[in-house]
Design a protein around this motif. Structure first.
Motif, PDB file in Angstrom:
ATOM      1  N   ALA A  78      33.344  51.569  46.112  1.00 19.38           N
ATOM      2  CA  ALA A  78      34.921  52.026  46.276  1.00 19.38           C
ATOM      3  C   ALA A  78      35.547  50.710  46.955  1.00 19.38           C
ATOM      4  O   ALA A  78      36.805  50.636  46.302  1.00 19.38           O
ATOM      5  N   ASN A  79      35.219  50.207  47.825  1.00 14.87           N
ATOM      6  CA  ASN A  79      35.788  49.051  48.445  1.00 14.87           C
ATOM      7  C   ASN A  79      35.733  47.804  47.817  1.00 14.87           C
ATOM      8  O   ASN A  79      36.767  47.283  47.467  1.00 14.87           O
ATOM      9  N   TYR A  80      34.628  47.848  46.945  1.00 12.60           N
ATOM     10  CA  TYR A  80      34.740  46.557  46.254  1.00 12.60           C
ATOM     11  C   TYR A  80      35.442  46.783  44.917  1.00 12.60           C
ATOM     12  O   TYR A  80      36.117  45.666  44.413  1.00 12.60           O
ATOM     13  N   ARG A  81      35.364  47.734  44.283  1.00  9.93           N
ATOM     14  CA  ARG A  81      36.415  48.126  42.794  1.00  9.93           C
ATOM     15  C   ARG A  81      36.964  49.244  43.152  1.00  9.93           C
ATOM     16  O   ARG A  81      36.712  50.321  42.392  1.00  9.93           O
ATOM     17  N   PRO A  82      38.270  49.202  43.811  1.00  9.51           N
ATOM     18  CA  PRO A  82      39.031  50.520  43.999  1.00  9.51           C
ATOM     19  C   PRO A  82      39.463  51.007  42.681  1.00  9.51           C
ATOM     20  O   PRO A  82      39.745  50.142  41.698  1.00  9.51           O
ATOM     21  N   GLY A  83      39.500  52.189  42.633  1.00 12.71           N
ATOM     22  CA  GLY A  83      40.194  52.770  41.279  1.00 12.71           C
ATOM     23  C   GLY A  83      39.113  53.196  40.157  1.00 12.71           C
ATOM     24  O   GLY A  83      39.750  53.591  39.106  1.00 12.71           O
ATOM     25  N   THR A 128      28.253  54.613  47.516  1.00  6.68           N
ATOM     26  CA  THR A 128      29.466  54.884  47.062  1.00  6.68           C
ATOM     27  C   THR A 128      30.662  54.267  47.539  1.00  6.68           C
ATOM     28  O   THR A 128      31.573  53.945  46.724  1.00  6.68           O
ATOM     29  N   LYS A 129      30.805  54.420  48.852  1.00  8.23           N
ATOM     30  CA  LYS A 129      31.712  53.915  49.531  1.00  8.23           C
ATOM     31  C   LYS A 129      31.937  52.424  49.395  1.00  8.23           C
ATOM     32  O   LYS A 129      32.886  51.849  49.403  1.00  8.23           O
TER      33      LYS A 129
END
Length: 362
Positions: free
Chosen positions: A108-113, A104-105
């Motif tokens: 999240a770094n790859y596609r924030p938001g 998941t992290k």
């Protein structure tokens, strides 16, 4: 013998072979695949690009398929074929150690938001499985490989069942148009991925917080009605043992997130008592302990043959923290749903979304 890919232009009875070119191809392939991973033969969701590992390397592309298995995608570039094969397996050994939280992290770094659950639902039209990264698939992307690499990949794939393969792309130019052609080293089928060790399973799924439960409330015009459950404070299920058995797992003090299937979440509350037959259940109504059967219920809670406990309707009293009518049920793609009447709610995404929608954080 190395793989060869040919392309001919047919002009009437004449065939003209088009010569492939590798100029700039491998530099562009990573972007091509990122924009359309179906180039690799199946629907994938890219979750990371140039992902740093714990050992100093960078994985070209990481993806998940509809089973939430993780795909390690490595481009050959200027590395020797043997080196990229070893590197892919090395990266795979690191990926296999990642739990759901780490996956998941990375996303999240790859596609924030955007939450992984939302992106997964958008790509596959379903809910992200409870267990993520219980298996891995390895794909090497190249214009060509040598005979030794072919032998190694075939040996691992065909003799040991390791889901590693090489996909070849060749770039062709003809009369001002550009074409990409694809083929596989080993006949390509969507294969079962390598399962992670059983001892890792707890990492691959979200941890349970020990409190929250998902409850499915089967509202129907001919049977139970959510209007009753919301007004008088209960959840219920029955008609067959399969429907009522999981309801009995709820214990006083547990928090339930109640969902009407194909409608949405309609209530969050605290369990007040253990499951009992509906005709033996009491609820706290207007400050008085009252039998459910003594209340002016809208729904029907009797089943044929319900003298048998396995066929009877069972109920659990609940004090609602927040509850809304069926018409106001809350649903967002990617949230958790399950065919069981009651099951542990591990999806933090669902808990967060419902809590925000119902103002529970306040």
């Amino acid at each position: 013998m190395g793989m060869e890919m040919g392309l001919w232009r047919a002009d009437g009875d004449q065939l003209t072979r088009i010569t492939p070119t590798a100029i700039g191809l491998e530099a562009q392939l990573e972007s091509y695949i990122e924009s359309d991973p179906t180039m690799l033969g199946e629907t994938l969701l890219i979750i990371g690009r140039q992902v740093p590992t714990a050992h100093g390397g960078f994985i070209d592309l990481l993806a998940v398929d509809e089973t939430a298995a993780v795909h390690v995608i490595e481009l050959k570039r200027d590395r020797t074929p043997r080196d990229v094969t070893a590197q892919t397996l090395d990266y795979g050994s690191w990926v296999a150690t990642l739990g759901r939280a780490e996956i998941t992290k990375i996303f999240a770094n790859y596609r924030p938001g955007i939450a992984l659950e939302e992106a997964f639902n958008e790509q596959f039209g379903g809910t992200l499985p409870d267990e993520v990264n219980t298996a891995q698939v390895f794909t090497i992307v190249a214009a060509s490989v040598d005979a030794a690499t072919e032998r190694i990949v075939r040996f691992l794939n065909e003799d040991f069942g390791v889901p590693i393969n090489v996909v070849f792309f060749r770039h062709f130019h003809d009369n001002g148009a550009s074409y990409l052609a694809r083929t596989w080293l080993v006949e390509h089928e969507v294969q079962p991925a390598i399962s992670a060790a059983t001892s890792r399973k707890s990492k691959s799924r979200e941890p349970w917080n020990g409190q929250d439960w998902y409850v499915s409330f089967g509202d129907s015009p001919e049977g139970r009605q959510w209007a009753d459950g919301m007004k008088y404070g209960f959840v219920s299920a029955g008609g067959e043992k399969w429907f009522s058995r999981t309801l009995k797992n709820l214990t006083p003090g547990a928090r339930v997130f109640t969902c009407i299937p194909k409608n949405g979440y309609v209530g969050v509350g605290t369990v007040l008592g253990e499951a009992k037959r509906f005709d033996e259940t009491t609820v706290l109504y207007d400050g008085t302990e009252t039998a459910l059967t003594a209340l002016p219920l809208v729904g029907a809670y009797r089943h044929e043959g319900d003298q048998d406990d396995d066929l009877a309707e069972w109920a659990v009293p609940v004090q609602w923290t927040h509850a809304v009518p069926r018409e106001q049920g809350f649903w967002k793609p990617g949230m958790f749903a399950n065919q069981n009447t009651a099951t542990k709610l591990r999806s933090q995404f669902t808990i967060d979304q419902v809590s925000e929608a119902f103002g529970l954080d306040e």
